[in-house]
Design an enzyme around this catalytic site. Structure first.
Site, PDB file in Angstrom:
ATOM      1  N   CYS A   1     -19.485  -5.010 -14.909  1.00 14.38           N
ATOM      2  CA  CYS A   1     -18.176  -5.546 -15.151  1.00 14.38           C
ATOM      3  C   CYS A   1     -18.391  -7.151 -15.410  1.00 14.38           C
ATOM      4  O   CYS A   1     -19.325  -7.687 -14.650  1.00 14.38           O
ATOM      5  CB  CYS A   1     -17.197  -5.234 -13.921  1.00 14.38           C
ATOM      6  SG  CYS A   1     -15.481  -6.443 -14.347  1.00 14.38           S
TER       7      CYS A   1
ATOM      8  N   CYS B   1     -14.154 -11.439  -9.609  1.00 17.08           N
ATOM      9  CA  CYS B   1     -13.229 -10.569  -8.861  1.00 17.08           C
ATOM     10  C   CYS B   1     -13.279 -10.363  -7.712  1.00 17.08           C
ATOM     11  O   CYS B   1     -14.647  -9.818  -7.174  1.00 17.08           O
ATOM     12  CB  CYS B   1     -12.941  -9.314 -10.053  1.00 17.08           C
ATOM     13  SG  CYS B   1     -11.692  -8.303  -9.328  1.00 17.08           S
TER      14      CYS B   1
ATOM     15  N   CYS C   1     -15.019  -4.488  -6.134  1.00 21.43           N
ATOM     16  CA  CYS C   1     -16.036  -3.941  -6.731  1.00 21.43           C
ATOM     17  C   CYS C   1     -17.423  -4.789  -6.279  1.00 21.43           C
ATOM     18  O   CYS C   1     -17.993  -4.928  -7.148  1.00 21.43           O
ATOM     19  CB  CYS C   1     -15.987  -3.588  -8.065  1.00 21.43           C
ATOM     20  SG  CYS C   1     -14.581  -2.835  -8.611  1.00 21.43           S
TER      21      CYS C   1
ATOM     22  N   CYS D   1     -11.528  -3.764 -16.731  1.00 21.65           N
ATOM     23  CA  CYS D   1     -11.693  -3.178 -15.578  1.00 21.65           C
ATOM     24  C   CYS D   1     -12.316  -1.722 -15.390  1.00 21.65           C
ATOM     25  O   CYS D   1     -11.618  -0.949 -15.711  1.00 21.65           O
ATOM     26  CB  CYS D   1     -10.230  -3.235 -14.533  1.00 21.65           C
ATOM     27  SG  CYS D   1     -10.580  -2.558 -12.960  1.00 21.65           S
TER      28      CYS D   1
ATOM     29  N   GLN E   1      -2.832   9.108  -3.768  1.00 18.81           N
ATOM     30  CA  GLN E   1      -4.241   8.815  -3.726  1.00 18.81           C
ATOM     31  C   GLN E   1      -4.814   8.100  -5.018  1.00 18.81           C
ATOM     32  O   GLN E   1      -4.155   8.381  -6.002  1.00 18.81           O
ATOM     33  CB  GLN E   1      -4.917  10.251  -3.420  1.00 18.81           C
ATOM     34  CG  GLN E   1      -4.650  10.989  -2.123  1.00 18.81           C
ATOM     35  CD  GLN E   1      -5.151  10.280  -1.140  1.00 18.81           C
ATOM     36  OE1 GLN E   1      -6.194   9.303  -1.122  1.00 18.81           O
ATOM     37  NE2 GLN E   1      -4.820  10.531   0.144  1.00 18.81           N
TER      38      GLN E   1
ATOM     39  N   GLU F   1       6.782  12.925   8.616  1.00 19.21           N
ATOM     40  CA  GLU F   1       6.577  11.923   8.192  1.00 19.21           C
ATOM     41  C   GLU F   1       7.780  10.877   8.502  1.00 19.21           C
ATOM     42  O   GLU F   1       8.727  11.049   8.747  1.00 19.21           O
ATOM     43  CB  GLU F   1       6.855  11.842   6.572  1.00 19.21           C
ATOM     44  CG  GLU F   1       6.695  10.860   5.640  1.00 19.21           C
ATOM     45  CD  GLU F   1       5.483   9.728   5.980  1.00 19.21           C
ATOM     46  OE1 GLU F   1       5.516   8.606   6.365  1.00 19.21           O
ATOM     47  OE2 GLU F   1       4.344  10.341   5.920  1.00 19.21           O
TER      48      GLU F   1
ATOM     49  N   CYS G   1      -8.562   6.582   5.634  1.00 21.46           N
ATOM     50  CA  CYS G   1      -9.108   5.657   4.767  1.00 21.46           C
ATOM     51  C   CYS G   1      -9.848   4.425   5.557  1.00 21.46           C
ATOM     52  O   CYS G   1      -9.967   3.418   4.943  1.00 21.46           O
ATOM     53  CB  CYS G   1      -8.052   5.152   3.852  1.00 21.46           C
ATOM     54  SG  CYS G   1      -6.729   4.182   4.550  1.00 21.46           S
TER      55      CYS G   1
END
Length: 422
Positions: A70, A76, A79, A154, A258, A305, A379
């Site tokens: 990139c 940025c 990443c 990107c 996701q 939920e 996560c």
């Protein structure tokens, strides 16, 4: 300062993606440094846990270092691990999870080889924008900064979204007053791109016409404008929907999904593998039904939920879906009122997928239950390892941990783990 300039050898890349070296006063953390790099670095901050530094000169690059794909690398804020070769990166992802598990006493051997999603697979992004004298700056924030990097490309994001970056700059140039900030949520759904723009501005008739024209020109599914707490459905050309198993679920604006098709498929496969032939399954923190609908292909599902809009979307889709076992929904704040083992009596398996903060209270309630199988999705490896320890201390065995990396070249990793009673 001259006395803050050090020549260091990077011995490993840490959990947050920074290179770690041994300095004269303790550990030194250096962004964008690879294991094996010999470099000169300048100390930028000193803390009790160690010092932070920036690269001044690369003396001898590591053989493991590769050219980042990139053009915005190091500017940025995302990443940050693009310099890692494929195999080194896979090893780092696995070790990242193993280290988090090890801090809570787990054998790293339980961690399986990771699933790594490919480049150009991210189907949702949240972009920052600001109108300047020169035009609209659109992209992600710099590392530890509010400065926006004006993205030209990107490599982790789907082309259906990146091709909208330049048209969006032009659109916002006509909508935003000088100096105004905005946040853009772009989601690629099964029916097209869903766009939500957050900005502190009341739309004029001309603004609305411009947004409708943009949606028509670029074939967007829907455009919403959010000013404070008011969400304005400016253009709904097609209802944004997600395909979850055999069900099509209407997606609430900017709702959680996701990050990639590939990542979702890997997570669903691992969850189904974990519950195996369970007849009755409870899906806690079910969201819009990412796991509920695939599980309902062979199991009765109780979906629980706290977010009402997500649960309403799941419920509506469940009434329309065909070929599935029964799905029963429950609206409940699982942080304030965790589901107890007594309430889950008769269930063969439980799946839980909480936000990044984890599910300490819910895990503690499950730990004293008699549910044969629990599948945890997370996560955040650190909060997951904490919750896993509660389950194991309650009599469960941790049999499998699968890392799923769908935030390529970043320190974010998803986990699917299976626990069995006894």
């Amino acid at each position: 300062m001259a006395d803050d300039l050090l020549t260091l050898t990077i011995r490993e890349v840490g959990a947050q993606g920074d290179g770690i070296a041994d300095g004269p006063d303790g550990l030194v953390y250096i962004p964008y440094a690879a294991a094996g790099d010999v470099l000169k670095a300048r100390i930028t901050e000193r803390q009790k846990s160690g010092s932070f530094a920036e690269i001044v000169e690369m003396v001898t690059p590591s053989p493991a270092r590769m050219a980042p794909p990139c053009q915005h690398f190091t500017k940025c804020g995302g990443c940050q691990l693009q310099f890692m070769s494929g195999e080194d990166y896979r090893t780092w992802v696995k070790n990242r999870v193993a280290a988090a598990m090890g801090h809570h006493g787990f054998d790293p051997e339980v961690v399986r080889d990771p699933v790594i999603t490919p480049p150009a697979s991210r189907r949702r992004v949240a972009l920052k924008a600001r109108r300047t004298v020169q035009g609209v700056v659109l992209g992600f924030n710099e590392r530890q900064s509010h400065t926006i990097v004006d993205l030209k490309a990107c490599p982790v994001t789907r082309a259906e979204l990146t091709t909208l970056f330049e048209p969006l700059r032009h659109l916002l140039g006509n909508l935003l007053p000088q100096g105004m900030h905005a946040v853009l949520h772009l989601t690629l759904t099964a029916s097209g791109v869903d766009l939500v723009i957050e900005a502190a501005k009341e739309l004029s008739l001309a603004d609305r016409e411009a947004l409708v024209s943009f949606a028509d020109t670029y074939d967007l599914a829907a455009v919403h404008w959010q000013d404070g707490g008011f969400l304005d459905p400016v253009a709904i050309r097609r209802e944004p929907v997600m395909q979850l198993g055999s069900a099509r679920v209407a997606l609430p604006p900017a709702a959680f999904i996701q990050a990639s098709d590939e990542g979702e498929a890997a997570l669903v496969a691992a969850v189904k593998e974990g519950v195996d032939d369970a007849r009755r399954v409870s899906d806690l923190f079910c969201g819009i039904g990412t796991f509920s609908f695939p599980l309902a292909e062979s199991s009765q599902v109780l979906a629980v939920e706290g977010a009402k809009s997500a649960l309403d979307a799941l419920s509506a889709a469940a009434t329309q879906a065909t070929g599935l076992k029964q799905i029963v929904t429950r609206h409940r704040d699982l942080y304030r009122r965790p589901v107890t083992g007594a309430e889950l009596k008769g269930f063969d398996a439980v799946v839980f997928d909480p936000p990044r903060a984890g599910a300490k209270e819910q895990a503690a309630a499950l730990a004293v239950s008699d549910i044969p199988v629990i599948v945890g999705v997370s996560c955040n490896p650190n909060t997951f390892a904490r919750d896993a320890r509660l389950l194991v201390d309650g009599g469960y065995s941790l049999t499998s941990v699968l890392p799923v990396d769908q935030f390529l070249w970043s320190s974010h990793v998803e986990i699917v783990a299976t626990f069995r009673k006894g």
